[in-house]
Design an enzyme around this catalytic site. Structure first.
Site, PDB file in Angstrom:
ATOM      1  N   ASP A   1      33.280 -75.304 -20.743  1.00  0.00           N
ATOM      2  CA  ASP A   1      31.923 -74.764 -20.847  1.00  0.00           C
ATOM      3  C   ASP A   1      31.297 -75.236 -22.154  1.00  0.00           C
ATOM      4  O   ASP A   1      31.993 -75.333 -23.165  1.00  0.00           O
ATOM      5  CB  ASP A   1      31.956 -73.218 -20.815  1.00  0.00           C
ATOM      6  CG  ASP A   1      30.679 -72.631 -20.245  1.00  0.00           C
ATOM      7  OD1 ASP A   1      30.724 -72.076 -19.140  1.00  0.00           O
ATOM      8  OD2 ASP A   1      29.621 -72.746 -20.915  1.00  0.00           O
TER       9      ASP A   1
ATOM     10  N   CYS B   1      22.967 -63.146  -7.711  1.00  0.00           N
ATOM     11  CA  CYS B   1      23.130 -63.923  -6.475  1.00  0.00           C
ATOM     12  C   CYS B   1      22.061 -63.665  -5.414  1.00  0.00           C
ATOM     13  O   CYS B   1      21.301 -64.576  -5.083  1.00  0.00           O
ATOM     14  CB  CYS B   1      24.512 -63.669  -5.880  1.00  0.00           C
ATOM     15  SG  CYS B   1      25.819 -64.401  -6.879  1.00  0.00           S
TER      16      CYS B   1
ATOM     17  N   ARG C   1      32.820 -60.537  -5.094  1.00  0.00           N
ATOM     18  CA  ARG C   1      31.753 -59.620  -5.520  1.00  0.00           C
ATOM     19  C   ARG C   1      32.087 -59.145  -6.927  1.00  0.00           C
ATOM     20  O   ARG C   1      33.219 -58.703  -7.168  1.00  0.00           O
ATOM     21  CB  ARG C   1      31.713 -58.384  -4.607  1.00  0.00           C
ATOM     22  CG  ARG C   1      31.372 -58.683  -3.178  1.00  0.00           C
ATOM     23  CD  ARG C   1      31.679 -57.477  -2.301  1.00  0.00           C
ATOM     24  NE  ARG C   1      33.110 -57.194  -2.267  1.00  0.00           N
ATOM     25  CZ  ARG C   1      33.669 -56.202  -1.573  1.00  0.00           C
ATOM     26  NH1 ARG C   1      32.917 -55.376  -0.885  1.00  0.00           N
ATOM     27  NH2 ARG C   1      34.979 -56.015  -1.580  1.00  0.00           N
TER      28      ARG C   1
ATOM     29  N   PHE D   1      33.039 -66.195  -2.460  1.00  0.00           N
ATOM     30  CA  PHE D   1      32.540 -64.950  -1.851  1.00  0.00           C
ATOM     31  C   PHE D   1      32.855 -63.697  -2.672  1.00  0.00           C
ATOM     32  O   PHE D   1      32.603 -62.591  -2.215  1.00  0.00           O
ATOM     33  CB  PHE D   1      33.123 -64.784  -0.441  1.00  0.00           C
ATOM     34  CG  PHE D   1      32.723 -65.891   0.504  1.00  0.00           C
ATOM     35  CD1 PHE D   1      31.454 -65.919   1.068  1.00  0.00           C
ATOM     36  CD2 PHE D   1      33.597 -66.916   0.805  1.00  0.00           C
ATOM     37  CE1 PHE D   1      31.063 -66.944   1.921  1.00  0.00           C
ATOM     38  CE2 PHE D   1      33.220 -67.950   1.659  1.00  0.00           C
ATOM     39  CZ  PHE D   1      31.953 -67.961   2.224  1.00  0.00           C
TER      40      PHE D   1
HETATM   41  P1  NAD Z   1      27.084 -68.057 -14.875  1.00  0.00           P
HETATM   42  O1  NAD Z   1      25.737 -68.395 -15.314  1.00  0.00           O
HETATM   43  O2  NAD Z   1      27.752 -66.810 -15.344  1.00  0.00           O
HETATM   44  O3  NAD Z   1      28.087 -69.235 -15.303  1.00  0.00           O
HETATM   45  C1  NAD Z   1      27.788 -70.570 -15.267  1.00  0.00           C
HETATM   46  C2  NAD Z   1      28.449 -71.237 -16.472  1.00  0.00           C
HETATM   47  O4  NAD Z   1      28.305 -72.646 -16.333  1.00  0.00           O
HETATM   48  C3  NAD Z   1      27.810 -70.866 -17.812  1.00  0.00           C
HETATM   49  O5  NAD Z   1      28.797 -70.330 -18.668  1.00  0.00           O
HETATM   50  C4  NAD Z   1      27.253 -72.199 -18.329  1.00  0.00           C
HETATM   51  O6  NAD Z   1      27.310 -72.320 -19.737  1.00  0.00           O
HETATM   52  C5  NAD Z   1      28.190 -73.168 -17.634  1.00  0.00           C
HETATM   53  N1  NAD Z   1      27.700 -74.551 -17.572  1.00  0.00           N
HETATM   54  C6  NAD Z   1      26.427 -74.990 -17.460  1.00  0.00           C
HETATM   55  N2  NAD Z   1      26.393 -76.332 -17.443  1.00  0.00           N
HETATM   56  C7  NAD Z   1      27.692 -76.753 -17.530  1.00  0.00           C
HETATM   57  C8  NAD Z   1      28.325 -78.012 -17.542  1.00  0.00           C
HETATM   58  N3  NAD Z   1      27.622 -79.137 -17.456  1.00  0.00           N
HETATM   59  N4  NAD Z   1      29.665 -78.060 -17.648  1.00  0.00           N
HETATM   60  C9  NAD Z   1      30.388 -76.943 -17.731  1.00  0.00           C
HETATM   61  N5  NAD Z   1      29.858 -75.706 -17.720  1.00  0.00           N
HETATM   62  C10 NAD Z   1      28.523 -75.615 -17.612  1.00  0.00           C
HETATM   63  O7  NAD Z   1      27.081 -68.125 -13.286  1.00  0.00           O
HETATM   64  P2  NAD Z   1      28.044 -67.399 -12.217  1.00  0.00           P
HETATM   65  O8  NAD Z   1      27.556 -66.048 -11.914  1.00  0.00           O
HETATM   66  O9  NAD Z   1      29.468 -67.578 -12.603  1.00  0.00           O
HETATM   67  O10 NAD Z   1      27.730 -68.307 -10.946  1.00  0.00           O
HETATM   68  C11 NAD Z   1      28.208 -69.624 -10.815  1.00  0.00           C
HETATM   69  C12 NAD Z   1      27.947 -70.090  -9.404  1.00  0.00           C
HETATM   70  O11 NAD Z   1      28.690 -69.290  -8.483  1.00  0.00           O
HETATM   71  C13 NAD Z   1      26.485 -69.956  -8.971  1.00  0.00           C
HETATM   72  O12 NAD Z   1      26.179 -71.019  -8.108  1.00  0.00           O
HETATM   73  C14 NAD Z   1      26.467 -68.655  -8.214  1.00  0.00           C
HETATM   74  O13 NAD Z   1      25.431 -68.605  -7.259  1.00  0.00           O
HETATM   75  C15 NAD Z   1      27.812 -68.702  -7.535  1.00  0.00           C
HETATM   76  N6  NAD Z   1      28.353 -67.386  -7.171  1.00  0.00           N
HETATM   77  C16 NAD Z   1      28.275 -66.340  -8.061  1.00  0.00           C
HETATM   78  C17 NAD Z   1      28.831 -65.116  -7.725  1.00  0.00           C
HETATM   79  C18 NAD Z   1      28.747 -63.944  -8.670  1.00  0.00           C
HETATM   80  O14 NAD Z   1      29.040 -62.829  -8.238  1.00  0.00           O
HETATM   81  N7  NAD Z   1      28.391 -64.136  -9.932  1.00  0.00           N
HETATM   82  C19 NAD Z   1      29.466 -64.942  -6.487  1.00  0.00           C
HETATM   83  C20 NAD Z   1      29.546 -66.024  -5.618  1.00  0.00           C
HETATM   84  C21 NAD Z   1      28.982 -67.235  -5.976  1.00  0.00           C
END
Ligand code: NAD
Length: 454
Positions: A36, A283, A157, A155
């Site tokens: 990250d 989400c 939560r 998936f």
């Molecule tokens: P988040 O924003 O918490 O995390 C994303 C991370 O990616 C951040 O820490 C950011 O700094 C990092 N990042 C950005 N650019 C980067 C790069 N080039 N290289 C490495 N790291 C990089 O997001 P999240 O909630 O973890 O969601 C991530 C994905 O999963 C999204 O597409 C979301 O829709 C999907 N998703 C989320 C959930 C949930 O409950 N949060 C559930 C299912 C799916």
């Protein structure tokens, strides 16, 4: 999978999904790098903890960092060449027009391409519009990269993320290389084999219900569409329940009684038919708008999702109109306390939280707004109006309040001593934004009950 062919894994993105998944893979004994650019998130991992609250995650992170299976780094060059499988779990937020912002996703793919080995598998875990994988594959092809691409939507939560992943309903992997799909499935089978030990480290107890545990292989586009369709359908169920709740409000029906019986039909199912302040979080709102927008690009008008979105958007205003009706006045100088700023109980995540939205709208309506949350205050501050007075103590937040809104089902709120609460308050309005309380219990404590559709 035996220990000798256990893959080394890189996960790009140390967010809610990336870190949770990485901790599980590492706890199952697979060496896992989490990458990250956000140093404070990596520093938290180095200290053996998560940057957010999720039950059981801190002990897993501490355990796996200590035994060297979970390795936080900002370096693609350090992690990717050593990994057989690279998962991308970077953020895919929405653009102001509702479409999916894939800037982080393509930047990660671009940077990864410089380090991928020809035999590596690049797995997309982020939620994306259908057709995104084909574009990443094109990007790799242009650069002459031979890595195999697969889609593996997530998936989990938040609030039950570890248990959801250990006792899962389905693992979906899409792509056109059967061997690669099987290697990705094998990672999850390995986690499943070790799940009792992992749950023990996390201090979690296996759920009572049996998980369906299907491994589903599909083509690339199907896997992408499965994820957004699943979230869209759940959003529809919530907005459906909220629409019927408004009718219940006008007619004397109780939406909980209605949906309990409607949902008892196995063809329908009870889950998510919950009326209340509507969905939020990192989400559902963006996945619904992303789906509408990507359908539009293909000439499809997803009216059904636009309706679900509009119903959801209007719920906080609907709740505020109920408060105004209760107080027979505008809200100027009324002390109103919002309990619950996380987007739901069990997490510190306050992205697009209904509690935050309600608090902000109440400020705009002139109220003196106070708020409390057991875990989400820091994350909520980013979106909360500066006029909202935040409390570290529940009792202090509700003292002399005219109205208390319970916006999430934190245990601490469900166990409230309602008589004591009533004795502390000035006027006695109690708004049950998630229909979580028994009306009679609230009223017999001397409070005036407002539910949604009850
Ligand atoms: P988040 O924003 O918490 O995390 C994303 C991370 O990616 C951040 O820490 C950011 O700094 C990092 N990042 C950005 N650019 C980067 C790069 N080039 N290289 C490495 N790291 C990089 O997001 P999240 O909630 O973890 O969601 C991530 C994905 O999963 C999204 O597409 C979301 O829709 C999907 N998703 C989320 C959930 C949930 O409950 N949060 C559930 C299912 C799916």
């Amino acid at each position: 999978m035996n220990q000798t062919d256990t893959p080394t894994i890189t996960i790009l993105g140390t967010g809610y999904v990336g870190l949770t998944t990485a901790a599980l893979f590492a706890a199952a004994g697979m060496k896992t790098y989490v990458v990250d650019p956000n140093q404070s998130r990596l520093d938290a991992v180095r200290e053996g903890r998560s940057f957010f609250f999720e039950e059981g995650l801190d002990p897993l992170v501490a355990h796996t960092v200590k035994n060297g299976t979970l390795i936080p780094t900002s370096s693609y060059a350090e992690s990717i060449p050593r990994s057989q499988i690279v998962f991308s779990a970077v953020g895919t937020p929405d653009n102001p027009d509702g479409s999916s912002n894939l800037t982080y996703l393509f930047a990660a793919a671009e940077e990864a391409a410089a380090h991928l080995q020809p035999s590596s598998i690049y797995v997309q875990k982020s939620t994306v519009p259908v057709g995104t994988g084909a574009k990443v594959k094109q990007l790799f092809a242009k650069k002459g990269i031979n890595a195999t691409y697969a889609s593996n939507p997530e998936f989990l939560r938040e609030s039950t993320a570890l248990l959801d992943s250990l006792w899962f309903d389905r693992i979906v992997v899409g792509g056109d290389d059967e061997m690669a799909i099987e290697r990705v499935m094998a990672v999850y089978r390995h986690v499943r084999q070790n799940r009792e030990a992992i749950a023990a480290i996390a201090g979690l107890v296996a759920p009572e219900e049996t998980a369906t545990e299907q491994y589903i292989a599909t083509n690339l586009e199907s896997a992408e569409l499965i994820k957004v369709s699943a979230n869209a359908f759940l959003a529809l169920k919530i907005s459906f329940a909220n629409s019927i709740a408004k009718l219940a409000d006008q007619t004397g029906a109780d939406i909980n009684e209605v949906m309990n019986a409607v949902g008892a039909d196995a063809r329908i199912g009870r889950a998510f038919l919950n009326a209340g302040r509507g969905y939020g979080g990192g989400c559902f709102p963006k996945d619904v708008s992303g789906l509408i927008s990507s359908a539009q690009e293909h000439g499809i008008d997803l009216q059904i999702m636009k309706a679900a979105q509009a119903v959801n958007e209007a719920m906080p205003t609907y709740i505020i109109s109920k408060i105004k009706a209760l107080l027979h006045t505008n809200l100027a100088d009324k002390k109103i306390t919002v309990l619950g700023l996380a987007f739901k109980a069990g997490t510190s995540d306050a992205r697009r939280s209904a509690g935050v939205r309600l608090a902000n709208l109440l400020v705009e309506a002139g109220a003196d707004v106070h708020a409390y949350d057991p875990k989400a205050i820091d994350e909520a501050k980013r979106e909360l109006h500066h006029a909202v007075k935040i409390h570290e103590d529940l009792r202090q937040s509700t003292s002399a309040a005219d109205v208390v809104l319970v916006a999430t089902k934190w245990e601490e709120f469900l166990r409230l001593d309602l008589k004591e609460l009533a004795s502390q308050m000035r006027s006695k309005g109690f708004v049950d934004c998630e229909n979580a309380f028994a009306r009679q219990a609230v009223e017999s404590a001397g409070l005036t009950y407002i539910g949604i559709g009850r």
